[in-house]
Design a protein around this motif. Structure first.
Motif, PDB file in Angstrom:
ATOM      1  N   ALA A   7      -3.608  -0.237   6.658  1.00 47.89           N
ATOM      2  CA  ALA A   7      -2.977   0.245   5.189  1.00 47.89           C
ATOM      3  C   ALA A   7      -3.840   1.421   4.505  1.00 47.89           C
ATOM      4  CB  ALA A   7      -2.707  -0.727   4.176  1.00 47.89           C
ATOM      5  N   ALA A   8      -5.236   1.036   4.524  1.00 44.94           N
ATOM      6  CA  ALA A   8      -6.285   1.934   3.993  1.00 44.94           C
ATOM      7  C   ALA A   8      -6.329   3.011   4.659  1.00 44.94           C
ATOM      8  CB  ALA A   8      -7.537   1.124   3.465  1.00 44.94           C
ATOM      9  N   PHE A  55       0.835  -1.097   0.036  1.00 49.44           N
ATOM     10  CA  PHE A  55      -0.047  -0.082   0.027  1.00 49.44           C
ATOM     11  C   PHE A  55       0.714   1.224  -0.095  1.00 49.44           C
ATOM     12  CE2 PHE A  55      -3.446  -2.939   0.695  1.00 49.44           C
ATOM     13  CZ  PHE A  55      -4.646  -2.041   0.309  1.00 49.44           C
ATOM     14  N   GLU A  56       2.173   1.038   0.329  1.00 55.51           N
ATOM     15  CA  GLU A  56       2.908   2.509   0.412  1.00 55.51           C
ATOM     16  C   GLU A  56       3.332   2.943  -0.850  1.00 55.51           C
ATOM     17  OE1 GLU A  56       6.020   1.383   2.907  1.00 55.51           O
ATOM     18  OE2 GLU A  56       5.111   2.022   4.806  1.00 55.51           O
ATOM     19  N   ARG A  87      -5.575   4.773  -1.689  1.00 60.61           N
ATOM     20  CA  ARG A  87      -5.327   3.538  -0.697  1.00 60.61           C
ATOM     21  C   ARG A  87      -6.655   3.106   0.114  1.00 60.61           C
ATOM     22  NH1 ARG A  87      -0.289   6.248   0.658  1.00 60.61           N
ATOM     23  NH2 ARG A  87      -1.167   7.440   2.184  1.00 60.61           N
ATOM     24  N   THR A 134      -5.134  -4.911   6.015  1.00 59.78           N
ATOM     25  CA  THR A 134      -5.380  -3.717   4.996  1.00 59.78           C
ATOM     26  C   THR A 134      -6.339  -2.735   5.413  1.00 59.78           C
ATOM     27  OG1 THR A 134      -5.714  -5.791   3.649  1.00 59.78           O
ATOM     28  CG2 THR A 134      -7.018  -3.650   2.906  1.00 59.78           C
TER      29      THR A 134
END
Length: 591
Positions: free
Chosen positions: A344-345, A262-263, A271, A341
């Motif tokens: 990360a989102a 995700f980065e 994202r 997730t």
């Protein structure tokens, strides 16, 4: 002067006159414990309120379709709050707290008090597959830090009060005061000396009492042991330990992989959409992944598998043990993915409770398989000890895992398997994953607080406070005469840094290097700095850890070393000043 400032000043004066430092720390630890408990209560109640609001008849009437939509809505609300209300990055609770301790002397910004308190319930309540323990710690730690700053406490006391707030948050969350103290010591590497133990005890008790007043005995989960430990089950517990060890390695590595993936996306909104969509799909297919998942844990502990899996939208034969085992393993596997997730989102939450969730599913599945093969083991005990194995492995906190489960069950009958599984799972995971999710980034930078006092002292020291700038700089094109007139004659030091026009560090000249000819006037116009310039024995970079700095002095044998930042000269650090600063910091830390 405003009345509030006068009152504040009077309180401080009265405190200095009539209350000793130690007594005042005890008072503050009780206050911090209460505030941390209150913050945890608000966090839990807001989350349960949102979950209850969304998981009413809406879900049933629309056949789980809204499970796909809710996470995206929740993440979008959190995105708007972070962008337009808080206007800062929130980060993950325990990791950011560890960073504040190691790099900011325990100073935590005030916005951290309410940032997680607002965003975590929205993230989790709308289906984000994360926990509340991390946000509770973040809120409590910010309260502890700012209470210490309000009363002008020193950095050592400030860090102790952060530990007290951490213990308070955990004590209130699980009503497990002993495990809470061990958690604070194990995760934050606090000193277990009597002077720090008493405040931790007071904070933990204060928080758990506030929890009893606010919610009574209605805790997240509590289970009374029914089945006793059987010595014949030891081989099965060893097998469980290796399974949870492997699962811990999977959990950690999956976390790092998803975060790194995700980065690659520059836009936080991108994202959010990708992560929110992925979580929505996972929740639609496996609804038990919604939120923290206490319902599944409690039902598995009670032996009610049908209730634990009732939200699965398929016509499954839950009487078939292998169908149930496959579903539990899938839930465990996808919990790590859904949780990471969520982070990360852009969601806000913790990893503590997802590890418990994953461990309970694995432990229960293994017990079912063992029993189906003709043996007889306690499914509830395996569920509990599966939780212990994941906590010990993923969090690198084996003692916390042991005492938390022991307190939750109201006794220590399972102490032998708890210790066995916790030790094996932790050792196995540690071999493959050297640091926990909490500490990996700090460990990479050499900024992780540990129980090694020597390393901690070096870590708490700052390069900026050691740099000396009273050195006369010279340029390579200077003649010997110019150097003697402009620099040597005006300097009290015997070392001269050579810089170019852009202040880039090129080398050094020692007074001893020019001493043989410094009185030979015939050389004044014919000899240049560049003729004598030489490289430094070692160069300190501005982002070097103090451990690296100390090592460079040891290897070079020098008494002064230059400090540069992207090649630009900043000054010198002397060994004598470094050792003096180290001694002073050691006294401060161990006092």
């Amino acid at each position: 002067m405003p009345k509030s400032n006068k009152l504040y000043k009077k309180i401080l004066i009265w405190r200095y006159k009539y209350i000793s430092e130690r007594q005042f720390v005890y008072v503050l630890s009780i206050l911090v414990g209460f505030l941390a408990g209150l913050g945890t209560f608000i966090l839990k109640d807001l989350t349960f309120f949102i979950e209850g609001l969304l998981q009413g008849n809406l879900i049933k009437d629309y056949h789980y379709t809204l499970y796909f939509v809710f996470p995206i809505i929740g993440l979008f609300i959190v995105f708007l709050i972070k962008k337009f209300v808080i206007k800062r990055n929130i980060g993950h609770g325990i990791s950011t707290t560890l960073h504040a301790i190691s790099r900011r002397n325990g100073i935590i910004k005030r916005y951290k008090i309410f940032a997680s308190l607002i965003t975590a319930p929205i993230t989790v309540g709308f289906g984000g597959s994360a926990g509340l323990q991390g946000p509770a710690v973040s809120t409590g730690a910010a309260l502890g830090s700012n209470v210490a700053r309000f009363f002008h406490m020193n950095s050592k006391t400030r860090m102790l009060l952060i530990g007290c707030a951490t213990a308070g948050a955990m004590s209130s969350m699980f009503q497990a005061p002993i495990a809470a103290i061990i958690f604070a010591v194990e995760i934050f590497s606090l000193d277990m000396a009597f002077v720090s133990l008493v405040p931790l005890l007071l904070a933990s008790v204060s928080a758990v009492i506030s929890s009893y007043f606010l919610v009574g005995t209605d805790v997240l989960f509590r289970f009374k042991l029914v089945d006793v430990f059987e010595i014949n089950d030891i081989p099965f517990y060893i097998f469980l330990a290796f399974v949870t060890g492997n699962a811990s390695v999977y959990f950690s590595k999956m976390y790092f992989k998803i975060i790194n993936f995700f980065e690659k996306f520059d836009s936080p909104f991108k994202r959010l959409l990708i992560g929110g969509g992925a979580i929505g799909i996972m929740l639609y297919l496996i609804p038990p992944l919604y939120g923290e998942g206490y319902g599944l844990i409690n039902n598995l502990l009670k032996g009610n598998t049908a209730a634990a899996l009732k939200d699965i939208p398929y016509n499954l034969d839950l009487e078939n043990v292998y169908v149930v085992v496959v579903m539990l393993i899938l839930i465990a596997i996808f919990k790590a993915i859904a949780m990471t997730t969520t982070f990360a989102a852009g969601g806000v939450g913790g990893i503590f409770i997802p590890t418990i969730f994953m461990g309970s599913a694995l432990g229960n599945a293994i017990a079912k398989v063992i029993n189906h093969l003709g043996f007889s083991v306690s499914e509830s005990n395996f569920t509990l000890i599966g939780m212990t194995g994941l906590m010990a492995g993923v969090l690198h906190a084996p003692l916390t895992a042991i005492f938390l489960i022991a307190e939750i069950t109201g006794g220590y009958e399972l102490f032998v398997p708890l210790m066995l599984v916790s030790a094996i799972s932790y050792a196995f995971t540690k071999y493959f994953v050297s640091n926990s999710i909490y500490t990996i980034e700090l460990a990479k930078k050499g900024q992780l607080i540990t129980h090694n006092k020597d390393k901690n002292v070096l870590m708490l020291m700052r390069i900026d406070s050691l740099i000396e700038t009273n050195f006369k700089t010279i340029t390579p094109k200077m003649t010997l005469g110019e150097m003697l007139k402009k620099s040597v004659a005006k300097s009290k030091r015997n070392i001269f840094p050579v810089l170019d026009s852009k202040q880039q560090f090129l080398g050094i000249i020692l007074l001893d290097d020019i001493r043989p000819i410094m009185f030979d006037q015939s050389q004044y116009k014919e000899t240049y700095v560049s003729d004598f310039m030489k490289g430094a024995p070692a160069i300190i970079f501005h982002d070097d850890s103090m451990e690296v700095v100390m090592q460079k002095f040891k290897e070079s044998g020098a008494w002064n070393l230059p400090v540069v930042n992207d090649g630009v000269y900043l000054g010198f650090i002397s060994k004598s000043k470094l050792l003096t600063a180290y001694r002073n910091k050691l006294i401060e830390v161990t006092a």
